[in-house]
Motif scaffolding. Structure first.
Motif, PDB file in Angstrom:
ATOM      1  N   LYS A 210       0.811  -1.211   0.000  1.00 46.85           N
ATOM      2  CA  LYS A 210       0.000   0.000   0.000  1.00 46.85           C
ATOM      3  C   LYS A 210       0.846   1.263   0.000  1.00 46.85           C
ATOM      4  N   THR A 211       1.964   1.217   0.715  1.00 44.48           N
ATOM      5  CA  THR A 211       2.756   2.429   0.921  1.00 44.48           C
ATOM      6  C   THR A 211       4.058   2.444   0.131  1.00 44.48           C
ATOM      7  N   VAL A 212       4.268   1.458  -0.750  1.00 43.23           N
ATOM      8  CA  VAL A 212       5.529   1.378  -1.481  1.00 43.23           C
ATOM      9  C   VAL A 212       5.753   2.657  -2.291  1.00 43.23           C
ATOM     10  N   GLY A 213       6.914   3.245  -2.157  1.00 42.05           N
ATOM     11  CA  GLY A 213       7.252   4.473  -2.872  1.00 42.05           C
ATOM     12  C   GLY A 213       6.820   5.736  -2.173  1.00 42.05           C
ATOM     13  N   LEU A 214       5.894   5.638  -1.209  1.00 39.05           N
ATOM     14  CA  LEU A 214       5.412   6.833  -0.517  1.00 39.05           C
ATOM     15  C   LEU A 214       6.229   7.133   0.732  1.00 39.05           C
ATOM     16  N   ILE A 215       6.635   6.070   1.448  1.00 38.80           N
ATOM     17  CA  ILE A 215       7.407   6.241   2.675  1.00 38.80           C
ATOM     18  C   ILE A 215       8.886   5.998   2.420  1.00 38.80           C
ATOM     19  N   ALA A 216       9.191   4.914   1.721  1.00 37.05           N
ATOM     20  CA  ALA A 216      10.590   4.589   1.418  1.00 37.05           C
ATOM     21  C   ALA A 216      10.635   3.876   0.077  1.00 37.05           C
ATOM     22  N   LEU A 217      11.737   4.069  -0.644  1.00 37.62           N
ATOM     23  CA  LEU A 217      11.925   3.369  -1.911  1.00 37.62           C
ATOM     24  C   LEU A 217      12.423   1.960  -1.627  1.00 37.62           C
ATOM     25  N   PRO A 218      11.774   0.929  -2.162  1.00 36.01           N
ATOM     26  CA  PRO A 218      12.175  -0.459  -1.897  1.00 36.01           C
ATOM     27  C   PRO A 218      13.582  -0.746  -2.398  1.00 36.01           C
ATOM     28  N   GLY A 219      14.156  -1.846  -1.880  1.00 33.45           N
ATOM     29  CA  GLY A 219      15.532  -2.191  -2.190  1.00 33.45           C
ATOM     30  C   GLY A 219      15.797  -2.415  -3.664  1.00 33.45           C
ATOM     31  N   ALA A 220      14.928  -3.189  -4.325  1.00 36.70           N
ATOM     32  CA  ALA A 220      15.146  -3.484  -5.746  1.00 36.70           C
ATOM     33  C   ALA A 220      15.112  -2.210  -6.582  1.00 36.70           C
ATOM     34  N   MET A 221      14.159  -1.357  -6.301  1.00 37.08           N
ATOM     35  CA  MET A 221      14.027  -0.109  -7.047  1.00 37.08           C
ATOM     36  C   MET A 221      15.211   0.813  -6.779  1.00 37.08           C
ATOM     37  N   THR A 222      15.616   0.903  -5.517  1.00 32.01           N
ATOM     38  CA  THR A 222      16.752   1.747  -5.161  1.00 32.01           C
ATOM     39  C   THR A 222      18.033   1.261  -5.826  1.00 32.01           C
ATOM     40  N   GLY A 223      18.224  -0.065  -5.815  1.00 30.61           N
ATOM     41  CA  GLY A 223      19.417  -0.624  -6.428  1.00 30.61           C
ATOM     42  C   GLY A 223      19.504  -0.329  -7.911  1.00 30.61           C
ATOM     43  N   LEU A 224      18.390  -0.431  -8.612  1.00 32.41           N
ATOM     44  CA  LEU A 224      18.383  -0.147 -10.046  1.00 32.41           C
ATOM     45  C   LEU A 224      18.663   1.323 -10.331  1.00 32.41           C
ATOM     46  N   ILE A 225      18.063   2.194  -9.531  1.00 36.50           N
ATOM     47  CA  ILE A 225      18.273   3.630  -9.740  1.00 36.50           C
ATOM     48  C   ILE A 225      19.726   3.998  -9.483  1.00 36.50           C
ATOM     49  N   MET A 226      20.293   3.450  -8.413  1.00 34.03           N
ATOM     50  CA  MET A 226      21.696   3.735  -8.118  1.00 34.03           C
ATOM     51  C   MET A 226      22.623   3.083  -9.135  1.00 34.03           C
ATOM     52  N   GLY A 227      22.126   2.021  -9.818  1.00 31.89           N
ATOM     53  CA  GLY A 227      22.915   1.371 -10.853  1.00 31.89           C
ATOM     54  C   GLY A 227      22.843   2.056 -12.194  1.00 31.89           C
ATOM     55  N   GLY A 228      22.041   3.111 -12.285  1.00 28.67           N
ATOM     56  CA  GLY A 228      21.982   3.881 -13.522  1.00 28.67           C
ATOM     57  C   GLY A 228      20.682   3.797 -14.269  1.00 28.67           C
ATOM     58  N   ALA A 229      19.732   2.972 -13.805  1.00 31.17           N
ATOM     59  CA  ALA A 229      18.448   2.865 -14.502  1.00 31.17           C
ATOM     60  C   ALA A 229      17.585   4.088 -14.193  1.00 31.17           C
ATOM     61  N   SER A 230      16.698   4.397 -15.093  1.00 29.78           N
ATOM     62  CA  SER A 230      15.788   5.517 -14.861  1.00 29.78           C
ATOM     63  C   SER A 230      14.701   5.078 -13.884  1.00 29.78           C
ATOM     64  N   PRO A 231      14.113   6.023 -13.143  1.00 29.25           N
ATOM     65  CA  PRO A 231      13.040   5.666 -12.202  1.00 29.25           C
ATOM     66  C   PRO A 231      11.878   4.952 -12.884  1.00 29.25           C
ATOM     67  N   LEU A 232      11.551   5.334 -14.112  1.00 29.39           N
ATOM     68  CA  LEU A 232      10.449   4.684 -14.820  1.00 29.39           C
ATOM     69  C   LEU A 232      10.764   3.222 -15.125  1.00 29.39           C
ATOM     70  N   GLU A 233      12.024   2.937 -15.401  1.00 28.97           N
ATOM     71  CA  GLU A 233      12.418   1.549 -15.635  1.00 28.97           C
ATOM     72  C   GLU A 233      12.437   0.766 -14.320  1.00 28.97           C
ATOM     73  N   ALA A 234      12.879   1.420 -13.255  1.00 28.46           N
ATOM     74  CA  ALA A 234      12.996   0.743 -11.967  1.00 28.46           C
ATOM     75  C   ALA A 234      11.641   0.326 -11.409  1.00 28.46           C
ATOM     76  N   ILE A 235      10.616   1.151 -11.630  1.00 25.28           N
ATOM     77  CA  ILE A 235       9.307   0.807 -11.076  1.00 25.28           C
ATOM     78  C   ILE A 235       8.716  -0.420 -11.755  1.00 25.28           C
ATOM     79  N   GLN A 236       9.122  -0.687 -12.979  1.00 24.25           N
ATOM     80  CA  GLN A 236       8.604  -1.873 -13.668  1.00 24.25           C
ATOM     81  C   GLN A 236       9.012  -3.138 -12.917  1.00 24.25           C
ATOM     82  N   LEU A 237      10.279  -3.217 -12.553  1.00 30.41           N
ATOM     83  CA  LEU A 237      10.747  -4.385 -11.813  1.00 30.41           C
ATOM     84  C   LEU A 237      10.162  -4.414 -10.405  1.00 30.41           C
ATOM     85  N   GLN A 238      10.033  -3.242  -9.787  1.00 31.35           N
ATOM     86  CA  GLN A 238       9.520  -3.213  -8.419  1.00 31.35           C
ATOM     87  C   GLN A 238       8.072  -3.688  -8.351  1.00 31.35           C
ATOM     88  N   ILE A 239       7.294  -3.373  -9.344  1.00 29.90           N
ATOM     89  CA  ILE A 239       5.906  -3.850  -9.385  1.00 29.90           C
ATOM     90  C   ILE A 239       5.877  -5.366  -9.463  1.00 29.90           C
TER      91      ILE A 239
END
Length: 278
Positions: A210-239
């Motif tokens: 319910k709160t994913v992305g609103l309180i804290a960015l999940p690990g998988a999404m954060t890892g992808l963003i820090m690895g160079g992926a765009s936020p739009l690409e990262a949310i696909q895997l996080q979903i």
């Protein structure tokens, strides 16, 4: 889409590329520098006389060793083409998870076995659906990390379910025995306790979704963003990750309640006194 994203990132991290290990060694300087945060925690523990300084240092040293070893193990497995390595790694994770969840619910007879079977079934069914629907290819680079996330989450949920179910049946033993005396089956007599344990165990997973992305960015999404992926690409895997965690946790927790009944009751449909003795 998630597969394409991971494929692109995997190509960028080539262990056989020239200079990879040199860069890896240089990269370890940052984790070592981050131990300054641990030093601060140890100092605060000492000044406040908490007495957990040694435990903190042991935990950090152990995590460093474990992650270093598993990094090289995964590096080896990722270079193998045989699916046997995937199966061995998966069964190892399930075994450790079953043992850990069983220790949490140590008062449940054969708790480790019940937890292991439940985790195995829940994660295997979910993984089969993901592969069948072509969400992930059946290769070590994809299956092992994904399975690890599912097994870890299912371990927590299953352990809580079993522990809470045992506690509720013990606390409401008179109600359960009354239902059994009136002709109810163990399942019918404990339906309320089962529902309560499942709701409590699954609530963190549901609340996290319910709160994913609103309180804290999940690990998988954060890892992808820090690895160079765009936020739009990262949310696909996080979903995908949130969906698979929900499915695996639900199947594993529900199955564990079914497997607990034979351990809680005798063949005559009576509560086993040895299981609920103080």
């Amino acid at each position: 889409m998630a597969t394409a994203l991971l494929s692109r990132l995997a190509q960028e991290v080539d262990p056989w590329a020239p200079g990879f290990w040199r860069d890896f060694g240089m990269g370890m300087l940052k984790p070592l520098a981050a131990t300054a945060a641990v030093a601060m925690a140890v100092a605060l523990s000492y000044t406040q006389r908490l007495g957990v300084e040694a435990e903190m240092l042991y935990a950090i040293a152990r995590s460093f060793l474990q992650l270093s070893v598993i990094g090289f193990v995964l590096h080896f497995i990722f270079t193998q083409s045989s699916p046997l390595w995937i199966l061995l790694a998966y069964l190892f994770m399930v075994t450790v998870a079953g043992y850990t969840a069983g220790r949490r619910a140590r008062r449940v007879p054969r708790g480790g076995y019940i937890a292991g079977v439940s985790i195995l079934a829940g994660t295997a069914v979910t993984m089969f659906l993901l592969v069948l629907l072509s969400v992930f290819p059946f290769t070590p680079r994809y299956i092992i990390p994904v399975a690890g996330m599912m097994v870890g989450n299912a371990m927590t949920v299953t352990g809580v379910t079993m522990k809470k179910l045992h506690e509720d049946v013990k606390a409401q033993r008179s109600l359960v025995e009354t239902a059994l005396a009136l002709g109810a089956t163990p399942r019918q007599a404990t339906v309320q306790q089962v529902r309560r344990s499942l709701v409590i165990a699954l609530s963190p997973v549901i609340d996290s979704a319910k709160t994913v992305g609103l309180i804290a960015l999940p690990g998988a999404m954060t890892g992808l963003i820090m690895g160079g992926a765009s936020p739009l690409e990262a949310i696909q895997l996080q979903i995908v990750v949130m969906n698979m965690l929900m499915g695996a946790s639900t199947v594993s927790s529900i199955l564990s309640t079914y497997l607990c009944w034979p351990a809680f009751f005798t063949k005559a449909f009576q509560i086993d006194d040895a299981v609920f003795a103080d």
